[in-house]
Write an enzyme that holds these catalytic residues in place. Sequence first.
Site, PDB file in Angstrom:
ATOM      1  N   GLU A  48      68.601 -50.815 -91.610  1.00 37.09           N
ATOM      2  CA  GLU A  48      69.631 -51.074 -93.489  1.00 37.09           C
ATOM      3  C   GLU A  48      70.677 -51.599 -93.479  1.00 37.09           C
ATOM      4  O   GLU A  48      70.791 -52.078 -94.101  1.00 37.09           O
ATOM      5  CB  GLU A  48      68.602 -50.897 -94.691  1.00 37.09           C
TER       6      GLU A  48
ATOM      7  N   SER B 283      63.176 -51.455 -96.702  1.00 36.50           N
ATOM      8  CA  SER B 283      63.649 -52.522 -96.095  1.00 36.50           C
ATOM      9  C   SER B 283      61.817 -53.196 -95.505  1.00 36.50           C
ATOM     10  O   SER B 283      61.999 -53.373 -94.268  1.00 36.50           O
ATOM     11  CB  SER B 283      64.566 -53.453 -95.472  1.00 36.50           C
TER      12      SER B 283
ATOM     13  N   TYR C 270      64.303 -60.622 -98.084  1.00 37.32           N
ATOM     14  CA  TYR C 270      66.513 -61.167 -97.428  1.00 37.32           C
ATOM     15  C   TYR C 270      66.498 -62.634 -96.666  1.00 37.32           C
ATOM     16  O   TYR C 270      67.235 -62.897 -97.329  1.00 37.32           O
ATOM     17  CB  TYR C 270      66.762 -59.857 -96.153  1.00 37.32           C
TER      18      TYR C 270
ATOM     19  N   ARG D 268      65.766 -47.421-108.151  1.00 35.31           N
ATOM     20  CA  ARG D 268      64.587 -49.107-109.094  1.00 35.31           C
ATOM     21  C   ARG D 268      63.742 -47.938-108.327  1.00 35.31           C
ATOM     22  O   ARG D 268      63.542 -47.469-107.063  1.00 35.31           O
ATOM     23  CB  ARG D 268      65.833 -49.746-107.950  1.00 35.31           C
TER      24      ARG D 268
ATOM     25  N   ASP E 230      59.578 -48.579-107.251  1.00 34.52           N
ATOM     26  CA  ASP E 230      58.695 -49.526-107.416  1.00 34.52           C
ATOM     27  C   ASP E 230      57.316 -49.202-107.201  1.00 34.52           C
ATOM     28  O   ASP E 230      56.587 -48.143-106.872  1.00 34.52           O
ATOM     29  CB  ASP E 230      58.888 -49.800-105.639  1.00 34.52           C
TER      30      ASP E 230
ATOM     31  N   GLU F 262      56.962 -46.483-104.525  1.00 38.57           N
ATOM     32  CA  GLU F 262      58.247 -45.976-104.271  1.00 38.57           C
ATOM     33  C   GLU F 262      59.735 -45.551-104.575  1.00 38.57           C
ATOM     34  O   GLU F 262      59.880 -46.646-105.806  1.00 38.57           O
ATOM     35  CB  GLU F 262      58.847 -45.831-102.446  1.00 38.57           C
TER      36      GLU F 262
ATOM     37  N   ASN G 113      63.839 -45.717-104.340  1.00 41.55           N
ATOM     38  CA  ASN G 113      65.555 -46.098-103.721  1.00 41.55           C
ATOM     39  C   ASN G 113      66.050 -45.888-104.719  1.00 41.55           C
ATOM     40  O   ASN G 113      67.025 -45.887-106.109  1.00 41.55           O
ATOM     41  CB  ASN G 113      65.721 -47.533-103.523  1.00 41.55           C
TER      42      ASN G 113
ATOM     43  N   GLY H  13      69.547 -52.688-103.171  1.00 38.39           N
ATOM     44  CA  GLY H  13      70.291 -53.602-102.614  1.00 38.39           C
ATOM     45  C   GLY H  13      71.297 -53.860-103.747  1.00 38.39           C
ATOM     46  O   GLY H  13      70.763 -53.947-105.141  1.00 38.39           O
TER      47      GLY H  13
HETATM   48  N1  LIG Z   1      49.551 -49.047-100.626  1.00 37.97           N
HETATM   49  C1  LIG Z   1      50.298 -50.097-100.814  1.00 37.97           C
HETATM   50  N2  LIG Z   1      49.573 -51.132-101.464  1.00 37.97           N
HETATM   51  C2  LIG Z   1      49.230 -51.937-101.519  1.00 37.97           C
HETATM   52  N3  LIG Z   1      50.862 -52.953-100.812  1.00 37.97           N
HETATM   53  C3  LIG Z   1      52.051 -52.186 -99.971  1.00 37.97           C
HETATM   54  C4  LIG Z   1      51.215 -50.406 -99.944  1.00 37.97           C
HETATM   55  N4  LIG Z   1      52.754 -49.693-100.040  1.00 37.97           N
HETATM   56  C5  LIG Z   1      53.779 -50.782 -98.868  1.00 37.97           C
HETATM   57  N5  LIG Z   1      53.484 -52.124 -99.584  1.00 37.97           N
HETATM   58  C6  LIG Z   1      54.108 -53.697 -99.868  1.00 37.97           C
HETATM   59  O1  LIG Z   1      54.534 -53.000 -98.177  1.00 37.97           O
HETATM   60  C7  LIG Z   1      56.171 -53.355 -99.016  1.00 37.97           C
HETATM   61  C8  LIG Z   1      56.900 -52.384 -98.759  1.00 37.97           C
HETATM   62  O2  LIG Z   1      56.671 -50.590 -99.012  1.00 37.97           O
HETATM   63  P1  LIG Z   1      57.134 -49.387 -99.675  1.00 37.97           P
HETATM   64  O3  LIG Z   1      56.699 -48.288 -99.306  1.00 37.97           O
HETATM   65  O4  LIG Z   1      57.771 -50.464-100.351  1.00 37.97           O
HETATM   66  O5  LIG Z   1      58.205 -48.913 -98.409  1.00 37.97           O
HETATM   67  P2  LIG Z   1      59.730 -49.975 -98.642  1.00 37.97           P
HETATM   68  O6  LIG Z   1      60.804 -48.317 -98.290  1.00 37.97           O
HETATM   69  O7  LIG Z   1      60.121 -50.681 -96.669  1.00 37.97           O
HETATM   70  O8  LIG Z   1      59.932 -50.898 -99.508  1.00 37.97           O
HETATM   71  C9  LIG Z   1      55.748 -53.188-100.591  1.00 37.97           C
HETATM   72  O9  LIG Z   1      56.518 -53.635-101.688  1.00 37.97           O
HETATM   73  C10 LIG Z   1      54.663 -53.827-100.681  1.00 37.97           C
HETATM   74  O10 LIG Z   1      53.783 -55.216-100.676  1.00 37.97           O
HETATM   75 MG   LIG Z   2      59.476 -51.049-101.093  1.00 39.08          MG
END
Ligand SMILES: Nc1ncnc2c1ncn2[C@@H]1O[C@H](COP(=O)(O)OP(=O)(O)O)[C@@H](O)[C@H]1O
Ligand SMILES: [Mg+2]
Length: 314
Positions: A24, A152, A218, A257, A259, A272, A274, A278
């Site tokens: 990143e 990301s 992005y 943050r 999510d 998750e 963060n 950003g």
């Molecule tokens: N279990 C899940 N169900 C639905 N969408 C998911 C799930 N896990 C990830 N995503 C989708 O993928 C994106 C990135 O996943 P995330 O776990 O937040 O990883 P990163 O740390 O790369 O942001 C999420 O913002 C969502 O749009």
């Molecule tokens: Mg994420």
Amino acid sequence: MRRRVTDPRRFGRVAVLMGGWSAERQVSLWSGEAVLGALIKRNVEAVGVDATRDNILGLRAAGFERAFVILHGGAGEDGTVQAALELQGLPYTGSGVAGSAVKMNKVTAKRVWLAEKLPTAPFAELRSEADAKAAARKFGYPFVIKPAAEGSSVGVTIVRKPAQVAGAFKLARGDGRAVMGEKFIKGAEMTVPVLDDEALPSIRIVPAGEFYDYHAKYIAEDTQYHCPSGVPAAQEKKLRALALQAFRLVGASGWGRVDFIVDKAGKPWLLELNTVPGMTSHSLVPMAAKAAGMSFDELCWAILETSLGEADAR
Ligand SMILES: Nc1ncnc2c1ncn2[C@@H]1O[C@H](COP(=O)(O)OP(=O)(O)O)[C@@H](O)[C@H]1O
Ligand SMILES: [Mg+2]
């Protein structure tokens, strides 16, 4: 939001740590430049430092008194850089070594949340393609394969059919990353920033494409962000409380943050956390801060204040 410092000289010489060597890096340079500009505008003696394995240990010797960590992913967000700063006795913004390390691995963070019965989707660690196939049987389609400690949306796949499993596992694996599988949660993507032990207004994200991938984050101009998010007040309160609880449980501090995906029934599922989100002018934390009446410059100042110990709080 209570401001503790009014004189920028109180911060001393501040290294704005940006760039770094994670996947990143580019996003961090964007965030770092924005933060640096804001601090300088507020007369903080801030200097941008492109963090490297070599210079990170020499910050104190180079005359810095404090660090603003705006490194996304990798060593900047997993506790490694935080440990290097601790070794030099340099105060820094955001989470410490332990909180950073716990949250950096999504599997570990989810275990902590589940131990306290916080809602997060069922998951499995995937050590092989065979594990990935087993996860497909367990979760059904679609399900998610992603790196356990990336950001990301790098390496994330929504797996919709058996033919995608091997490729998705390989993509998440990269050159040896830990991989996880997760039940797919259908719903609205939402996020709640945390600043100085308070939750900021929630944001609802509506990506134009399949999911909130790197492009939607992005590059695309058609990702929609709603803040205030438009959820009923009771739901907003619930989301903020859950964000704060999830944040504290993993030992995160300062700012970050959280999510979620909120399903059709209105139930929020933790995705998750963060700890160095950003901070470009288009980023989510600044958006929520704005809705709370705080400008980007004020936000950067408030984050810098998270580096102050209790003893500095006078
Ligand atoms: N279990 C899940 N169900 C639905 N969408 C998911 C799930 N896990 C990830 N995503 C989708 O993928 C994106 C990135 O996943 P995330 O776990 O937040 O990883 P990163 O740390 O790369 O942001 C999420 O913002 C969502 O749009
Ligand atoms: Mg994420």
